[in-house]
Scaffold this motif. Sequence first.
Motif, PDB file in Angstrom:
ATOM      1  N   ARG A 229      21.732  56.146  38.964  1.00 30.71           N
ATOM      2  CA  ARG A 229      22.041  55.749  37.589  1.00 30.71           C
ATOM      3  C   ARG A 229      21.027  56.383  36.642  1.00 30.71           C
ATOM      4  O   ARG A 229      19.821  56.227  36.816  1.00 30.71           O
ATOM      5  N   TYR A 230      21.550  57.104  35.672  1.00 32.61           N
ATOM      6  CA  TYR A 230      20.741  57.817  34.694  1.00 32.61           C
ATOM      7  C   TYR A 230      21.340  57.588  33.310  1.00 32.61           C
ATOM      8  O   TYR A 230      22.219  56.755  33.137  1.00 32.61           O
ATOM      9  N   GLU A 231      20.868  58.330  32.311  1.00 28.95           N
ATOM     10  CA  GLU A 231      21.431  58.281  30.963  1.00 28.95           C
ATOM     11  C   GLU A 231      21.655  59.695  30.455  1.00 28.95           C
ATOM     12  O   GLU A 231      20.956  60.623  30.868  1.00 28.95           O
ATOM     13  N   ILE A 232      22.607  59.810  29.549  1.00 36.73           N
ATOM     14  CA  ILE A 232      22.726  61.038  28.762  1.00 36.73           C
ATOM     15  C   ILE A 232      21.712  60.876  27.643  1.00 36.73           C
ATOM     16  O   ILE A 232      21.794  59.912  26.875  1.00 36.73           O
ATOM     17  N   ASP A 233      20.728  61.782  27.555  1.00 32.11           N
ATOM     18  CA  ASP A 233      19.676  61.548  26.571  1.00 32.11           C
ATOM     19  C   ASP A 233      19.582  62.586  25.454  1.00 32.11           C
ATOM     20  O   ASP A 233      18.886  62.357  24.469  1.00 32.11           O
ATOM     21  N   TRP A 234      20.270  63.699  25.566  1.00 34.93           N
ATOM     22  CA  TRP A 234      20.354  64.644  24.456  1.00 34.93           C
ATOM     23  C   TRP A 234      21.408  65.709  24.755  1.00 34.93           C
ATOM     24  O   TRP A 234      21.824  65.876  25.892  1.00 34.93           O
ATOM     25  N   GLY A 235      21.843  66.377  23.707  1.00 38.07           N
ATOM     26  CA  GLY A 235      22.830  67.441  23.843  1.00 38.07           C
ATOM     27  C   GLY A 235      22.278  68.761  23.356  1.00 38.07           C
ATOM     28  O   GLY A 235      21.391  68.803  22.509  1.00 38.07           O
ATOM     29  N   ASN A 236      22.818  69.854  23.893  1.00 34.97           N
ATOM     30  CA  ASN A 236      22.364  71.191  23.536  1.00 34.97           C
ATOM     31  C   ASN A 236      23.548  72.034  23.059  1.00 34.97           C
ATOM     32  O   ASN A 236      24.347  72.487  23.881  1.00 34.97           O
ATOM     33  N   PRO A 237      23.651  72.264  21.746  1.00 34.10           N
ATOM     34  CA  PRO A 237      24.751  73.097  21.245  1.00 34.10           C
ATOM     35  C   PRO A 237      24.523  74.589  21.490  1.00 34.10           C
ATOM     36  O   PRO A 237      25.443  75.383  21.331  1.00 34.10           O
ATOM     37  N   GLN A 238      23.317  74.985  21.894  1.00 32.99           N
ATOM     38  CA  GLN A 238      22.987  76.398  22.145  1.00 32.99           C
ATOM     39  C   GLN A 238      22.892  76.701  23.632  1.00 32.99           C
ATOM     40  O   GLN A 238      22.218  77.638  24.037  1.00 32.99           O
ATOM     41  N   SER A 239      23.570  75.931  24.447  1.00 34.83           N
ATOM     42  CA  SER A 239      23.513  76.064  25.898  1.00 34.83           C
ATOM     43  C   SER A 239      24.071  77.408  26.367  1.00 34.83           C
ATOM     44  O   SER A 239      24.949  77.987  25.733  1.00 34.83           O
ATOM     45  N   ALA A 240      23.603  77.868  27.495  1.00 35.43           N
ATOM     46  CA  ALA A 240      24.152  79.068  28.138  1.00 35.43           C
ATOM     47  C   ALA A 240      25.504  78.776  28.776  1.00 35.43           C
ATOM     48  O   ALA A 240      26.167  79.683  29.262  1.00 35.43           O
ATOM     49  N   TYR A 241      25.903  77.507  28.760  1.00 35.76           N
ATOM     50  CA  TYR A 241      27.163  77.078  29.375  1.00 35.76           C
ATOM     51  C   TYR A 241      28.018  76.347  28.353  1.00 35.76           C
ATOM     52  O   TYR A 241      28.324  75.169  28.505  1.00 35.76           O
ATOM     53  N   HIS A 242      28.419  77.015  27.311  1.00 33.73           N
ATOM     54  CA  HIS A 242      29.249  76.511  26.225  1.00 33.73           C
ATOM     55  C   HIS A 242      28.530  75.400  25.476  1.00 33.73           C
ATOM     56  O   HIS A 242      27.918  75.667  24.468  1.00 33.73           O
ATOM     57  N   LEU A 243      28.582  74.191  25.933  1.00 32.13           N
ATOM     58  CA  LEU A 243      27.814  73.059  25.407  1.00 32.13           C
ATOM     59  C   LEU A 243      27.251  72.314  26.604  1.00 32.13           C
ATOM     60  O   LEU A 243      27.769  72.444  27.708  1.00 32.13           O
ATOM     61  N   SER A 244      26.234  71.487  26.382  1.00 32.21           N
ATOM     62  CA  SER A 244      25.722  70.716  27.508  1.00 32.21           C
ATOM     63  C   SER A 244      25.147  69.386  27.041  1.00 32.21           C
ATOM     64  O   SER A 244      24.699  69.251  25.902  1.00 32.21           O
ATOM     65  N   LEU A 245      25.187  68.420  27.948  1.00 37.56           N
ATOM     66  CA  LEU A 245      24.608  67.089  27.764  1.00 37.56           C
ATOM     67  C   LEU A 245      23.591  66.870  28.881  1.00 37.56           C
ATOM     68  O   LEU A 245      23.931  67.000  30.057  1.00 37.56           O
ATOM     69  N   HIS A 246      22.376  66.530  28.512  1.00 41.09           N
ATOM     70  CA  HIS A 246      21.303  66.368  29.484  1.00 41.09           C
ATOM     71  C   HIS A 246      21.372  65.009  30.173  1.00 41.09           C
ATOM     72  O   HIS A 246      21.539  63.975  29.526  1.00 41.09           O
ATOM     73  N   ILE A 247      21.227  65.005  31.494  1.00 40.42           N
ATOM     74  CA  ILE A 247      21.156  63.799  32.322  1.00 40.42           C
ATOM     75  C   ILE A 247      19.670  63.519  32.572  1.00 40.42           C
ATOM     76  O   ILE A 247      18.918  64.428  32.915  1.00 40.42           O
TER      77      ILE A 247
END
Length: 164
Positions: free
Chosen positions: A77-95
């Motif tokens: 169990r973790y959390e989504i704690d931030w997002g990256n609009p400049q990701s190398a993979y379209h968009l990303s959400l950090h776990i």
Amino acid sequence: MRRGFRLAPLLLLLGAAEAEPALQLPQIDLIRVRKAARTMELWSGDRLVHVIEHIQLGDAPIGPKRFEGDERTPEGRYEIDWGNPQSAYHLSLHISYPNAGDRAYAQARGRSAGGMIMIHGQPNDLETGRVRGDWTDGCIAVSNPEIEALYETVPDGTPIEINP
């Protein structure tokens, strides 16, 4: 709206067409991943609102992530704690991997637990479609329209349960 990012209208203005229709979701307050089934359940309130099928995992998908470079996707169990609009993979959400238990396990064995585990889309240099099979270094990959919907509807602090 999660971060004020709307890609679909931008694509329409630029004359681009999406291969997959846009996914419309309410605000998501729980993500449950079932690694063996390759599914991601999206929950709003006490209601399952959507299941993303055919998620892609790390190159070594069986078992929990233990160490940096093991190419496994975490379990727990973790959390989504931030997002990256400049990701190398379209968009990303950090776990939020690693947690204290993950770090302690790795440190007790003289290793690093690793980090930078994300839910992300497909590589930016991939013009259409999806990479085949499990290919990430431990992240969870979905289609680009799916990550666009997640990016919009999953706020920071959203719990994510990653099950075997």
